[in-house]
Design a protein around this motif. Structure first.
Motif, PDB file in Angstrom:
ATOM      1  N   ASP A  72       0.829  -1.216   0.000  1.00 40.01           N
ATOM      2  CA  ASP A  72       0.000   0.000   0.000  1.00 40.01           C
ATOM      3  C   ASP A  72       0.860   1.261   0.000  1.00 40.01           C
ATOM      4  O   ASP A  72       0.576   2.223  -0.706  1.00 40.01           O
ATOM      5  N   LEU A  73       1.930   1.254   0.784  1.00 39.69           N
ATOM      6  CA  LEU A  73       2.823   2.414   0.836  1.00 39.69           C
ATOM      7  C   LEU A  73       3.514   2.642  -0.510  1.00 39.69           C
ATOM      8  O   LEU A  73       3.678   3.783  -0.945  1.00 39.69           O
ATOM      9  N   PHE A  74       3.914   1.570  -1.161  1.00 40.12           N
ATOM     10  CA  PHE A  74       4.536   1.700  -2.481  1.00 40.12           C
ATOM     11  C   PHE A  74       3.533   2.260  -3.486  1.00 40.12           C
ATOM     12  O   PHE A  74       3.878   3.102  -4.317  1.00 40.12           O
ATOM     13  N   THR A  75       2.306   1.788  -3.425  1.00 36.79           N
ATOM     14  CA  THR A  75       1.281   2.233  -4.367  1.00 36.79           C
ATOM     15  C   THR A  75       0.978   3.722  -4.192  1.00 36.79           C
ATOM     16  O   THR A  75       0.727   4.423  -5.167  1.00 36.79           O
ATOM     17  N   LYS A  76       1.033   4.217  -2.972  1.00 32.85           N
ATOM     18  CA  LYS A  76       0.761   5.630  -2.707  1.00 32.85           C
ATOM     19  C   LYS A  76       1.888   6.539  -3.194  1.00 32.85           C
ATOM     20  O   LYS A  76       1.658   7.718  -3.440  1.00 32.85           O
ATOM     21  N   GLU A  77       3.082   6.005  -3.321  1.00 33.15           N
ATOM     22  CA  GLU A  77       4.230   6.804  -3.778  1.00 33.15           C
ATOM     23  C   GLU A  77       4.209   6.841  -5.309  1.00 33.15           C
ATOM     24  O   GLU A  77       4.602   5.882  -5.972  1.00 33.15           O
ATOM     25  N   LYS A  78       3.762   7.949  -5.881  1.00 32.08           N
ATOM     26  CA  LYS A  78       3.533   8.054  -7.329  1.00 32.08           C
ATOM     27  C   LYS A  78       4.815   8.035  -8.157  1.00 32.08           C
ATOM     28  O   LYS A  78       4.773   7.776  -9.348  1.00 32.08           O
ATOM     29  N   ARG A  79       5.962   8.281  -7.547  1.00 34.26           N
ATOM     30  CA  ARG A  79       7.220   8.262  -8.307  1.00 34.26           C
ATOM     31  C   ARG A  79       7.739   6.850  -8.530  1.00 34.26           C
ATOM     32  O   ARG A  79       8.656   6.639  -9.313  1.00 34.26           O
ATOM     33  N   LEU A  80       7.143   5.875  -7.828  1.00 33.64           N
ATOM     34  CA  LEU A  80       7.469   4.467  -8.024  1.00 33.64           C
ATOM     35  C   LEU A  80       6.296   3.850  -8.779  1.00 33.64           C
ATOM     36  O   LEU A  80       5.177   3.846  -8.291  1.00 33.64           O
TER      37      LEU A  80
END
Length: 130
Positions: A72-80
Motif C-alpha cells: 500500500d505504501l509503495f502504491t501511494k508513492e507516485k514516483r514508483l
C-alpha cells in the motif's frame, strides 16, 4: 574552437545520460516499514532517453500483513510505478521472503533534474554523508 566545441558537446551528452539513485534510496528509506528488510537491490536502465528504470529487489518481512501494508505504501508513492510483490514464501523463522519489482520515472534519477530541485539535492546530500 572545433576541439572545444566537441568537448562541450561530449560533456553535455554525458551529463544528459548521468543518473543519481540517491533520491530513490531516500524514498525507500521514507516508505519502508520497520517490519520489512531488503536483502538485494539491482536496477536496469532503459536504452531510450526517457526510458524508465526497472528496479528489482528481494527482502523479508514479518508476516504477510507487513507485505500488504508495504505494498500500500509503495502504491501511494507516485514516483514508483507499478510495484509488484511476488514469490512470497515463508522461511524457517516464519518471515515472508519476497521479490519486488517496479519502475522509476527517469526524472526522479536524472542528475540535471536533481540539481534544479533543491529539496531532492539536499536529500541526496544527506544520504551521501552516511
Amino acid at each position: 574552437m572545433q576541439t572545444l566545441d566537441k568537448r562541450l558537446k561530449s560533456s553535455q551528452e554525458i551529463l544528459d545520460k548521468h543518473i543519481v539513485v540517491s533520491p530513490l534510496f531516500a524514498i525507500l528509506g521514507d516508505i519502508t516499514m520497520k517490519t520489512v528488510r531488503y536483502t538485494e537491490f539491482s536496477y536496469e536502465l532503459g536504452t531510450d532517453k526517457d526510458a524508465k528504470i526497472i528496479v528489482k529487489m528481494s527482502g523479508e518481512a514479518v508476516g504477510y500483513k507487513s507485505i500488504a501494508l508495504q505494498s500500500d505504501l509503495f502504491t501511494k508513492e507516485k514516483r514508483l510505478i507499478d510495484p509488484v510483490f511476488s514469490n512470497l514464501e515463508l522461511d524457517n523463522n516464519g518471515n515472508v521472503i519476497f521479490e519486488l519489482e517496479f519502475s522509476v520515472a527517469p526524472e526522479l534519477v536524472n542528475y540535471k533534474e536533481m540539481l534544479k530541485n533543491p529539496a531532492v539535492s539536499q536529500l541526496s546530500g544527506k544520504i551521501n554523508m552516511n
